[in-house]
Write an enzyme that holds these catalytic residues in place. Structure first.
Site: not given
Length: 357
Positions: A230, A238, A247, A273
């Site tokens: 993770d 973000n 991204d 993620e």
């Protein structure tokens, strides 16, 4: 099976089901027609000719039974091709009933391409056309018993060449279309298994890979490891820099994982993620050492976009089939280990087994 080819006969090995149906239909329908017309010829007084048709029908049916019993497709295909080749030449040489034998030869080009494919089909048709020309124009050389007029001979040779050429182009177009369709379907299958953003396997694709490997583990009594990773503090990336930066972070991590794992290992995006890494033939200790190298490399290589320097790290949970052989149990265990890694400050792998032998 080999991949299909628009220029060769490999297509006829790959698309076995279609050709299996075509050959079965040809055998049964062809044998029925031979028996039907053989019976008619017998009652018309053409005993020798009728028994010849019966013989061809019996040979075809025997080959069909042999194929269904033993599954030898190559032998069956070759035998059927040879049988119909000799039948065609027999009809040309004998004239059939009332010199109608030539009419049945027009089906030969299509049958040849259907049975043996473009390459061998061209060879077979060239052979039949050459032999037919010798039989028609030099009957004494082969003891032919036909009684065709010169006009019939000329028209037959010209028309059968035309039919053969047209059959060739039609078959070539069909094979190209089938090949393109196969390639398009394969591309769709890849898209169905791939994650568009990272280029790794998606959840469905990696799950299929893991399940296939689990079957091999049970069969060969080997061990495999599974790692669930993770991206740490991904929501903060973000929120602070936007989803485009998020991204880029995911793509960067996916690329590093794919470049650092072994050839036999598989990387997939499990969701959001999270990434799942399949490590075949790998013990828990070996898997731990490998994922630690990957984790350390990712943590030591920040990504730089314009004036932004972004430090990345991953937390990992690992498990192996040494303790579990069920997919759901493996995922649950890896997820619990990942949660443990997050609880211990992130940027680490759990369980910590570097001290084991």
């Amino acid at each position: 099976m080999p991949a299909s080819s628009a220029n060769g006969n490999v297509f006829y090995c790959k698309n076995f089901d279609q050709n299996d149906i075509a050959s079965d239909t040809l055998c049964l329908l062809g044998s029925f027609c031979l028996i039907l017309f053989g019976t008619k010829s017998y009652f018309s007084g053409l005993t020798a000719y009728s028994f010849s048709l019966f013989a061809f029908a019996c040979c075809t049916l025997l080959s069909f039974v042999y194929y269904k019993r033993y599954g030898n497709w190559r032998f069956h295909r070759g035998f059927i091709a040879a049988s119909f080749t000799f039948l065609c030449l027999f009809l040309v040489a004998s004239g059939g009933e009332e010199n109608t034998g030539l009419l049945w030869c027009y089906a030969f080009p299509l049958l040849s391409f259907t049975i043996v494919g473009p390459i061998y089909g061209r060879i077979l048709i060239t052979f039949v056309l050459t032999c037919s020309a010798v039989i028609l124009y030099f009957p004494d050389l082969v003891w032919a018993s036909h009684s065709y007029t010169d006009n019939t001979k000329h028209r037959f040779i010209g028309s059968i060449i035309f039919v053969s050429v047209m059959a060739h182009f039609m078959e070539r177009s069909r094979v190209i279309a089938q090949t393109q369709s196969d390639e398009a379907n394969e591309e769709l299958r890849k898209l169905a298994r791939s994650d568009e953003l990272t280029g790794t396997y998606n959840r469905r694709g990696i799950k299929q890979k893991v399940q296939l490997e689990l079957h091999r583990v049970v069969r060969d009594r080997t061990e495999m490891s599974l790692v669930l990773c993770d991206v740490d503090l991904f929501k903060n990336i973000n929120d602070q820099y936007g989803h485009d930066m998020g991204d880029l972070a995911l793509k960067h991590i996916a690329n590093r994982m794919r470049n650092l794992v072994r050839v036999t290992d598989v990387v997939g995006r499990w969701g959001g993620e999270e990434f799942l890494i399949l490590l075949p033939n790998t013990s828990l200790n070996e898997g731990y050492q490998l994922i630690e190298r990957i984790r350390e490399r990712i943590a030591s290589e920040p990504i730089v976009v314009d004036d932004i320097k972004l430090n990345l790290s991953i937390s990992c949970g690992i498990c192996s089939t040494r303790f579990f052989s069920n997919f759901d149990d493996l995922i649950k265990t890896a997820d619990k280990s990942l949660y443990d890694a997050k609880a211990h400050g992130r940027n680490c792998t759990r369980p910590s087994i570097h001290a084991t032998g």
